[in-house]
Design a protein around this motif. Structure first.
Motif, PDB file in Angstrom:
ATOM      1  N   ALA A   3       0.843  -1.199   0.000  1.00 45.28           N
ATOM      2  CA  ALA A   3       0.000   0.000   0.000  1.00 45.28           C
ATOM      3  C   ALA A   3       0.879   1.250   0.000  1.00 45.28           C
ATOM      4  N   HIS A   4       1.995   1.200   0.706  1.00 44.94           N
ATOM      5  CA  HIS A   4       2.855   2.373   0.844  1.00 44.94           C
ATOM      6  C   HIS A   4       4.292   2.056   0.430  1.00 44.94           C
ATOM      7  N   ARG A   5       5.040   3.122   0.134  1.00 43.29           N
ATOM      8  CA  ARG A   5       6.324   2.916  -0.523  1.00 43.29           C
ATOM      9  C   ARG A   5       7.415   2.346   0.366  1.00 43.29           C
ATOM     10  N   GLN A   6       7.392   2.648   1.663  1.00 41.45           N
ATOM     11  CA  GLN A   6       8.510   2.196   2.489  1.00 41.45           C
ATOM     12  C   GLN A   6       8.614   0.674   2.545  1.00 41.45           C
ATOM     13  N   ALA A   7       7.477   0.012   2.712  1.00 39.95           N
ATOM     14  CA  ALA A   7       7.484  -1.450   2.753  1.00 39.95           C
ATOM     15  C   ALA A   7       7.967  -2.024   1.427  1.00 39.95           C
ATOM     16  N   ALA A   8       7.534  -1.418   0.326  1.00 34.71           N
ATOM     17  CA  ALA A   8       7.925  -1.930  -0.992  1.00 34.71           C
ATOM     18  C   ALA A   8       9.430  -1.762  -1.213  1.00 34.71           C
ATOM     19  N   PHE A   9       9.964  -0.586  -0.837  1.00 38.13           N
ATOM     20  CA  PHE A   9      11.410  -0.354  -0.994  1.00 38.13           C
ATOM     21  C   PHE A   9      12.210  -1.323  -0.123  1.00 38.13           C
ATOM     22  N   GLU A  10      11.827  -1.428   1.148  1.00 43.33           N
ATOM     23  CA  GLU A  10      12.609  -2.262   2.052  1.00 43.33           C
ATOM     24  C   GLU A  10      12.544  -3.734   1.654  1.00 43.33           C
ATOM     25  N   ALA A  11      11.364  -4.198   1.280  1.00 42.93           N
ATOM     26  CA  ALA A  11      11.227  -5.613   0.924  1.00 42.93           C
ATOM     27  C   ALA A  11      12.033  -5.942  -0.332  1.00 42.93           C
ATOM     28  N   ALA A  12      11.992  -5.055  -1.332  1.00 41.43           N
ATOM     29  CA  ALA A  12      12.737  -5.317  -2.568  1.00 41.43           C
ATOM     30  C   ALA A  12      14.232  -5.336  -2.283  1.00 41.43           C
ATOM     31  N   SER A  13      14.674  -4.409  -1.453  1.00 35.02           N
ATOM     32  CA  SER A  13      16.086  -4.306  -1.109  1.00 35.02           C
ATOM     33  C   SER A  13      16.539  -5.543  -0.313  1.00 35.02           C
ATOM     34  N   PHE A  14      15.726  -5.949   0.646  1.00 33.56           N
ATOM     35  CA  PHE A  14      15.982  -7.161   1.436  1.00 33.56           C
ATOM     36  C   PHE A  14      16.069  -8.393   0.533  1.00 33.56           C
ATOM     37  N   LEU A  15      15.110  -8.515  -0.375  1.00 37.75           N
ATOM     38  CA  LEU A  15      15.069  -9.697  -1.246  1.00 37.75           C
ATOM     39  C   LEU A  15      16.325  -9.823  -2.097  1.00 37.75           C
ATOM     40  N   ILE A  16      16.769  -8.730  -2.684  1.00 35.62           N
ATOM     41  CA  ILE A  16      17.944  -8.845  -3.549  1.00 35.62           C
ATOM     42  C   ILE A  16      19.210  -9.045  -2.703  1.00 35.62           C
ATOM     43  N   ASP A  17      19.279  -8.424  -1.540  1.00 31.28           N
ATOM     44  CA  ASP A  17      20.436  -8.661  -0.657  1.00 31.28           C
ATOM     45  C   ASP A  17      20.525 -10.145  -0.275  1.00 31.28           C
ATOM     46  N   TYR A  18      19.393 -10.751   0.073  1.00 32.46           N
ATOM     47  CA  TYR A  18      19.391 -12.156   0.465  1.00 32.46           C
ATOM     48  C   TYR A  18      19.659 -13.070  -0.726  1.00 32.46           C
TER      49      TYR A  18
END
Lengths: 83, 151, 151, 83
Positions: C100-115
């Motif tokens: 719904a909001h941008r912070q969750a989308a940014f953090e999740a995408a960043s987390f996913l690629i880091d992992y």
């Protein structure tokens, strides 16, 4: 000098823009706001909470203390909600 | 550096914009794309109306882009912001940041949208499903805080 | 939650994947897309060859996705990772996070690629412009550090 | 029990996979590595730096201390470099 208004500031003032001749003694944005509020209740209403309305001079955000010297277009608008 | 800034009423194609940033070059290793969409607010919202300040919108986004370019080693940057009437599910804004590595791309895209939210002269008004014109959307304190973390 | 994980040799369409995540729904306000591309390393590289561990690649990315879903209020998540021979300028990996909001989308995408970088069983080898097969790419310490910031 | 190898571990061992019967006393991944290293110089070479090679049991990352009990497929590979 051209004044332009946006969003609910525009609605309260009742116009999108206007040309004004600044009287003596109006040298900053804050002084312009004070002078506008003396021109009628629509301005009084638009600027009733001076801490809320934002200003720009020639497309650049400015604070209330900013000087109007050399300005061509002053804009007043609410906090931005784009994005 | 390839920089594209557009303010338009028409929809945009994130794919075409990404292709334009990366096509024919071998130095881009990471592209982060942020797309902001119109939500229906649980079915309450019929459309958003976006007003903007022509001229200043382009200029201010240009200044924000320049800050990002000075701060991160970017290879390309695209910002497209729509105005006018936008229905739920439609796209409102696109931010693309290209870099050799992912961290710069992520941070620049995140910075750009945080700054856009609080600095770019756009204002949203709600049109409701019941036919009435709702309020102007109020600025969120969370957006101010999001911007402040970059300074 | 809409979750798509695919391991494939064919190219992917970020636009089609984004559309699949958002189409027909009014609750998504933000989509962050990370695309990782093959660089030419200053003209030195002819192609990357990506080896993977079939079965484990899907399973491990599934576990990473599950962690992201538990950590952020996501509305959709897509991970596509290619294997085989990939030329400079081509896409290697796509991560999409919708919220719904941008912070969750940014953090999740960043987390996913880091992992993904440090946990998903893929290995890159370089094929050089001079016709030789270069070395296996070495793991970067920076990637380990990037992952550690999430714990 | 099936062993599978990837990337330069695969190249050094000289095969992609093999079936092995574990002898008595090989109960952990570390013990399996030690046993493999005794089987020939290709294994000696692949596992020359034990701190580098990673292992997975049935598609799940494990540490060297992990037990092999119930395992069907053990994988050995270098640090991952995808993404």
């Amino acid at each position: 000098m051209k004044l332009v208004y946006f969003a609910w500031v525009r609605e309260r003032v009742g116009r999108t823009d206007e040309e004004v001749e600044l009287p003596e003694g109006v040298g900053t944005v804050a002084e312009l706001v004070r002078w506008l509020k003396g021109r009628g209740e629509e301005y009084e209403y638009a600027f009733e909470n001076e801490g809320i309305v934002r200003a720009a001079i020639d497309h650049v955000h400015v604070k209330l203390e900013a000087s109007l010297a050399g300005a061509r277009e002053i804009a007043f608008f609410p906090p931005m909600t784009g994005g | 550096m390839a920089r594209t800034i557009r303010i338009q009423s028409e929809p945009f194609s994130a794919a075409a914009e990404t292709a334009a940033l990366t096509e024919g070059r071998g130095d881009v290793g990471a592209v982060v794309a942020f797309t902001g969409l119109c939500r229906d607010e649980g079915g309450r919202l019929k459309a958003l109306e976006l007003e903007h300040y022509p001229g200043m919108a382009e200029a201010e986004i240009g200044r924000i882009a320049e800050q990002a370019e000075n701060r991160w080693p970017l290879l390309g940057l695209t910002v497209i912001h729509r105005f006018g009437r936008i229905s739920p599910g439609e796209e409102i804004v696109l931010v693309l940041a290209a870099s050799a590595h992912r961290q710069a791309a992520f941070e620049a895209a995140s910075f750009l949208i945080d700054y856009l939210k609080t600095r770019a002269p756009f204002w949203k008004r709600e049109h409701l499903e019941d036919g009435t014109v709702g309020a102007w959307v109020e600025a969120r304190e969370a957006d101010d805080r999001a911007m402040e973390r970059w300074s």
